[in-house]
Structures are given as structure tokens and as C-alpha cells.
Design an enzyme around this catalytic site. Structure first.
Site, short mmCIF file in Angstrom:
data_model
loop_
_atom_site.label_atom_id
_atom_site.label_comp_id
_atom_site.label_asym_id
_atom_site.label_seq_id
_atom_site.Cartn_x
_atom_site.Cartn_y
_atom_site.Cartn_z
N SER A 1 0.83 -1.21 0.00
CA SER A 1 0.00 0.00 0.00
C SER A 1 0.87 1.25 0.00
O SER A 1 0.37 2.36 0.16
CB SER A 1 -0.91 0.00 1.24
OG SER A 1 -0.13 -0.04 2.41
N ASN B 1 -2.90 -2.07 12.47
CA ASN B 1 -4.35 -1.91 12.29
C ASN B 1 -4.89 -0.64 12.95
O ASN B 1 -5.75 0.04 12.39
CB ASN B 1 -5.11 -3.12 12.86
CG ASN B 1 -4.78 -4.40 12.12
OD1 ASN B 1 -4.05 -4.36 11.12
ND2 ASN B 1 -5.28 -5.52 12.60
N THR C 1 -37.85 27.62 -14.08
CA THR C 1 -38.20 26.29 -13.55
C THR C 1 -38.43 25.44 -14.79
O THR C 1 -38.90 25.96 -15.81
CB THR C 1 -39.48 26.32 -12.69
OG1 THR C 1 -40.57 26.71 -13.51
CG2 THR C 1 -39.37 27.28 -11.50
N HIS C 2 -38.06 24.19 -14.73
CA HIS C 2 -38.13 23.30 -15.90
C HIS C 2 -37.32 23.85 -17.08
O HIS C 2 -37.60 23.54 -18.22
CB HIS C 2 -39.59 23.08 -16.37
CG HIS C 2 -40.53 22.77 -15.26
ND1 HIS C 2 -40.84 21.48 -14.88
CD2 HIS C 2 -41.23 23.59 -14.43
CE1 HIS C 2 -41.70 21.52 -13.86
NE2 HIS C 2 -41.94 22.79 -13.57
N SER D 1 -10.85 24.53 -30.55
CA SER D 1 -11.01 23.22 -31.16
C SER D 1 -9.83 23.00 -32.10
O SER D 1 -9.32 23.95 -32.70
CB SER D 1 -12.33 23.18 -31.93
OG SER D 1 -12.24 22.25 -32.99
N LYS E 1 -14.06 28.15 -32.65
CA LYS E 1 -14.60 27.73 -31.35
C LYS E 1 -13.95 28.40 -30.15
O LYS E 1 -12.75 28.61 -30.10
CB LYS E 1 -14.43 26.22 -31.20
CG LYS E 1 -15.25 25.42 -32.18
CD LYS E 1 -16.70 25.35 -31.78
CE LYS E 1 -16.94 24.07 -31.01
NZ LYS E 1 -18.33 24.02 -30.56
N ASN F 1 -14.64 27.26 -26.34
CA ASN F 1 -15.44 26.30 -25.56
C ASN F 1 -15.25 26.48 -24.05
O ASN F 1 -14.15 26.77 -23.59
CB ASN F 1 -15.04 24.87 -25.94
CG ASN F 1 -15.45 24.53 -27.36
OD1 ASN F 1 -16.47 25.02 -27.85
ND2 ASN F 1 -14.66 23.71 -28.02
N GLU G 1 -17.20 22.65 -17.96
CA GLU G 1 -17.62 21.26 -18.24
C GLU G 1 -16.88 20.27 -17.34
O GLU G 1 -17.47 19.31 -16.83
CB GLU G 1 -17.34 20.92 -19.70
CG GLU G 1 -18.21 21.68 -20.68
CD GLU G 1 -17.67 21.55 -22.11
OE1 GLU G 1 -17.72 20.45 -22.67
OE2 GLU G 1 -17.20 22.56 -22.65
N TYR H 1 -10.50 -6.27 11.54
CA TYR H 1 -9.69 -5.82 10.41
C TYR H 1 -9.67 -6.87 9.30
O TYR H 1 -9.55 -8.06 9.55
CB TYR H 1 -8.24 -5.52 10.84
CG TYR H 1 -7.39 -5.04 9.67
CD1 TYR H 1 -7.47 -3.72 9.24
CD2 TYR H 1 -6.57 -5.91 8.96
CE1 TYR H 1 -6.75 -3.27 8.14
CE2 TYR H 1 -5.84 -5.47 7.86
CZ TYR H 1 -5.94 -4.15 7.45
OH TYR H 1 -5.24 -3.72 6.36
N GLN I 1 -7.60 -1.80 3.29
CA GLN I 1 -6.50 -1.04 2.69
C GLN I 1 -6.95 -0.32 1.41
O GLN I 1 -6.35 0.67 1.01
CB GLN I 1 -5.36 -2.02 2.39
CG GLN I 1 -4.19 -1.43 1.66
CD GLN I 1 -3.04 -2.42 1.60
OE1 GLN I 1 -2.52 -2.85 2.62
NE2 GLN I 1 -2.63 -2.79 0.40
N LYS J 1 -7.74 3.69 0.63
CA LYS J 1 -6.86 4.83 0.34
C LYS J 1 -6.93 5.36 -1.10
O LYS J 1 -6.99 6.58 -1.29
CB LYS J 1 -5.44 4.53 0.77
CG LYS J 1 -5.26 4.88 2.25
CD LYS J 1 -4.04 4.33 2.89
CE LYS J 1 -4.10 2.87 3.25
NZ LYS J 1 -5.26 2.45 4.06
N1 ARG Z 1 -1.80 -1.11 4.81
C1 ARG Z 1 -2.77 -1.54 5.74
C2 ARG Z 1 -4.08 -0.77 5.55
O1 ARG Z 1 -4.06 0.24 4.95
C3 ARG Z 1 -2.26 -1.30 7.12
C4 ARG Z 1 -2.67 -2.32 8.09
C5 ARG Z 1 -2.04 -3.62 7.77
N2 ARG Z 1 -2.41 -4.60 8.71
C6 ARG Z 1 -2.27 -5.88 8.47
N3 ARG Z 1 -2.63 -6.68 9.40
N4 ARG Z 1 -1.82 -6.35 7.34
O2 ARG Z 1 -5.11 -1.19 5.99
#
Ligand code: ARG
Length: 479
Positions: A22, A108, A153-154, A275, A281, A283, A288, A315, A320, A323
């Protein structure tokens, strides 16, 4: 490089390592990972797991590591995640004491801490982005306090409104978006650390002390809840999704207003594109794209919601996956709030076109009804009378302006000259009296409310950031 290999009889498969890492995402959290570790270290010293020398070594090492990362002297990409990157580098720098730092802590609960610290800052940053956008809307509105345009409206002409009133509608939508983010912040602003892997720890840690060091008003009550949930991320993404629904509507209106059918606004050339094939053009691509970004932000919400659905406690590595959507959405939102603010500062209304548009669509039909209500005619009856006048005029391809006083009297019965004013589209706004309406005096009140809200945000944002930053300074100032 990993921290947990002794149980396995073999080295980790390379593809498995790459699949499960990660670090690409969580390296963005390095600052918060280290701040969290500094607080944890202080607490371990307080409960005498670390002696003063060990704690000092760790703290100095962490601060040094922070500087090295900031100077780009460490290649974080070779580690499994940001937690192992910090621990392994610390060990290389200070040796044995580094091995005590992970006492009574698990990745965790550590990742939840990192995310909560990161999100807290980001939410204030995002609220500021919204506030700047609000400020841009307010400034533009205040620049044209009496400019009248058709309200729809509409997407059909409905009643005359002030341009400023229309802009302020978005101001107040964005106000609620900022409040939703603040709500999310208030809820996520609790200390997770101390949950361990899931069940807590037999080591007599002092969670309240850590909370104090990191400026968390309270500690999370249930260790399993800490490591199992990511609702604080989801809630932030939800608030951002709603904000982007609002922005997409604003983007759409700018596109419409800029189109030949309306021509209500002129967008500065620097904010438009051409364009590659059609030389004529100009634009409105930025408007947008602002409209289009909602897809990505809402997609992030959905992505995380689906990840969380049906996960057993506590957990699971699935977590993970929070993210990528979180970071993607935060980055997109920061950029979009900023460019949208600049776009607002670079548009100009075309008052002549707005005025011309006021003549079409019988915008003062309701005013005429309300005028007749004032003469004692029941509203339903006035609706019927005015409806048939409009039908007649439409069949003759005429507008209210084409009606003589005499013709009006023929339709309605005895009238006074004031009726001409009632039919005047530019006068219509002055007749509005209700609170929150489009009359210049009511819109002026909205200016005052809006400015007060912005001042309040400024005070809040500064106060809360100051509180966190002074705590961080204490953690970073190691003798
Ligand atoms: N990279 C993990 C996450 O974002 C961190 C926790 C990892 N824990 C584990 N037991 N592998 O959730």
C-alpha cells in the site's frame, strides 16, 4: 522489506509483495505516521516501557527521519507500507531502541490514526477551498447587486430574479457542504490508537495521554470498532460527493449561460479552449470539467461503500483499499475548488442579453396575479384570467409589453395605472417582500448573512488548526 517474516518458511513471493503493498498511497501519510509515533513514544516513556534515553533516541530518530523524507533522501517505495518504512529506517538509524516502539500498537490501529490525522487537516483545507469559492460567489454577486435576469423552472422562463440571488443560492448550498465536512471532522476527531490489533492490550497504556498529545478531544470507546470501520472516510467522501453534485449543477449553468441560446455570461479567454479542427470555437471546457468531476468523486464514495459492505469484524485487508478512492477524491476536490474559484473571478455577466431575455416568456404573469389578489380577487380566479391573457398573446405572437392599458382593462375590468409597473420585468423584483426572496433589500440581507458565515469559518479554521499545530510543535521539539 517487511517486519513479520519469521512465521513463514519462505520469502515472500515478489508478485504477492507487489500486489499487496500500500506504499504507493500511504506514503502520503508519512508526516502523520511519524507524529503519531512521537506521541506513542512519549506515552511508552510515561508508563516506563521506555526509559528516558531510549525515548530520546527514538524521538530524535523520528524527527531526523521526517527531515530525511522531506528532503527526498529516502526511497519509500521499497517498503510494504508507511509503517514498516518508518520502523525499518528508524532501526537503521538508532538501532535497538527502535524495536520497542511498536509495543502495544498494531498497524491496524496505526493506519486508522494516520488517516484520522490526515483527514482532519485535509477537511480544514477543503473547507477553506469551499469558503474561497463562496467568497468568489459573494464578491461577484455584490458587484452586480441590481442586475435582473430570468429565473427558470423546468428550464422554462419563470420569474425575474436578481443575478446576485442566483449566485447566492450556490453560496448557501456550499455552506451546507462545508458544514457537512465539519460534522464529519467532529465525528472522526477521536483517538483510535490503543486498540492494538483488535482486542486492546495487556500493557497498561494511557490512551487519554496520547489523545491529549495529539489534540483529540476523546478516545474511541471500542477497540474492535476502531480497526474494523472506515465510516469516517465514507462520510467525508459523502460530504464531498454532495458538494460536487452542487458544483456540477453550477458548471452546467455556466455552460448554458455561455451558450448562444443564452449568452448571459462572458468567460475570460484564458479560461476557455479552442477546437483542433474548428477555428471559430471558444469552448467552456473548465466549466464542463467542473460538471464532470462529480463522476469521479461519487465513484470514490461508491468504491469504498462496496468495499465495506458485508465485511466481518474486525480488520480485513480489504480495508487497505480505502486509500485510493480517498486520496483521489481529496486531490480532485482540492484542485476543483481552486479552479472553480478562479473561474468565478473570470466571468462577467452580459446585462444587455439578460435584459433582452426578460422580455420573453411572460415572466411577470405571477406578479399580475398577485396584483389582482391585492384587489380582492381570489388567487385561483386571477390565475385563470392571466392564463387566458397569455394564451391570447401567444396566439398573436405578442408579449405583455404589446398590451395597451385599454386592452388590459378589457380582459380584467377596471384598473389603475400602477398595473404597468406590475408588468415591468425589471420592477418585479422590487415587489417581492418575503424573507429570503429576490428583492434587492432581501438580497442585501443575504449578503450580510453570507459575510458573517465566512467570517465565522475563518475564525473556526484558524482556531482548530492552531490547536493541532501547537501540539505537533511540542511533539517535534525534541531536546
Ligand atoms: N496497509 C494496511 C491498511 O491500509 C495497514 C494495516 C495492515 N495490517 C495488516 N494486518 N496487514 O489497511
Amino acid at each position: 522489506m517487511r517486519l513479520w517474516g519469521s512465521r513463514m518458511g519462505k520469502d515472500l513471493d515478489q508478485e504477492v509483495a507487489e500486489f499487496s503493498t500500500s506504499i504507493n498511497e500511504d506514503q502520503e501519510l508519512y508526516w502523520f505516521d511519524i507524529i503519531g509515533s512521537l506521541a506513542h513514544c512519549k506515552m511508552l516513556q510515561k508508563i516506563e516501557i521506555l526509559n528516558q534515553t531510549e525515548a530520546q533516541h527514538i524521538q530524535r530518530g523520528l524527527v531526523q527521519l521526517l527531515q530525511n523524507i522531506e528532503k527526498n533522501q529516502i526511497n519509500l517505495n521499497v517498503y510494504e507500507d508507511i509503517h514498516s518504512a518508518v520502523e525499518i529506517n528508524l532501526k537503521q538509524m538508532i538501532g535497538e531502541p527502535a524495536e520497542k516502539l511498536h509495543t502495544a500498537r498494531s498497524r491496524n490501529d496505526q493506519i486508522v490514526l494516520d488517516e484520522r490525522l490526515f483527514l482532519r487537516e485535509k477537511i480544514i483545507h477543503l473547507i477553506r477551498g469551499i469558503n474561497n469559492l463562496q467568497k468568489g460567489l459573494l464578491t461577484l454577486a455584490q458587484k452586480y447587486p441590481t442586475l435582473v435576469m430570468p429565473g427558470y423552472t423546468h428550464l422554462q422562463p419563470a420569474q425575474p430574479i436578481l443575478f446576485a440571488h442566483h449566485l447566492l443560492a450556490y453560496f448557501f448550498m456550499l455552506q451546507r457542504d462545508a458544514e457537512r465536512l465539519k460534522d464529519a471532522l467532529t465525528r472522526l476527531n477521536q483517538l483510535p490508537l490503543g486498540a492494538g490489533a483488535l482486542a486492546g492490550t495487556s500493557i497498561p497504556i494511557d490512551r487519554k495521554y496520547v489523545a491529549e498529545l495529539l489534540a483529540f478531544p476523546s478516545v474511541q470507546a471500542n477497540s474492535m470498532d476502531v480497526v474494523a470501520d472506515r465510516d469516517y472516510v465514507l462520510e467525508t467522501l459523502n460530504a464531498l460527493s454532495i458538494a460536487f453534485l452542487h458544483l456540477s449543477r453550477f458548471g452546467e449553468e455556466l455552460v448554458l449561460w455561455n451558450s448562444p441560446g443564452f449568452q448571459f455570461i462572458i468567460i475570460d479567454d484564458a479560461f476557455t479552449t479552442g477546437s483542433s479542427i474548428m477555428p471559430q470555437k471558444k469552448n467552456p471546457d473548465i466549466a464542463e470539467l467542473i460538471r464532470g468531476k462529480a463522476g469521479e468523486v461519487i465513484g470514490s464514495w461508491i468504491s469504498l461503500a462496496v468495499t465495506l459492505k458485508g465485511l466481518p469484524l474486525t480488520y480485513n485487508r480489504d480495508l487497505q483499499q480505502d486509500k485510493p478512492p480517498l486520496l483521489r477524491a481529496v486531490h480532485e476536490c482540492e484542485k476543483t475548488f481552486h479552479i472553480a474559484t478562479r473561474l468565478i473571478n473570470n466571468i462577467q455577466p452580459d446585462s444587455e442579453r439578460m435584459e433582452a431575455a426578460l422580455q420573453k416568456g411572460f415572466l411577470t404573469a405571477t406578479d399580475l396575479c398577485e396584483y389582482l389578489v391585492g384587489k380582492g380577487i381570489p388567487f385561483r380566479k386571477t390565475h385563470e384570467i392571466v392564463g387566458s391573457i397569455v394564451r391570447e398573446l401567444v396566439s398573436q405572437d405578442k408579449s405583455f409589453q404589446d398590451l395597451s392599458f385599454q386592452e388590459l382593462e378589457n380582459y380584467i375590468g377596471q384598473l389603475d395605472q400602477e398595473v404597468a409597473l406590475v408588468l415591468d420585468e425589471k420592477q418585479s423584483i422590487n415587489r417581492k417582500q418575503s424573507e429570503g426572496s429576490t428583492s434587492p433589500q432581501e438580497v442585501k440581507k443575504q449578503f450580510v448573512i453570507a459575510q458573517k458565515l465566512l467570517d465565522r469559518w475563518m475564525a473556526y479554521n484558524t482556531r482548530i488548526e492552531k490547536e493541532w499545530h501547537s501540539k505537533y510543535q511540542l511533539l517535534l521539539s525534541v531536546e
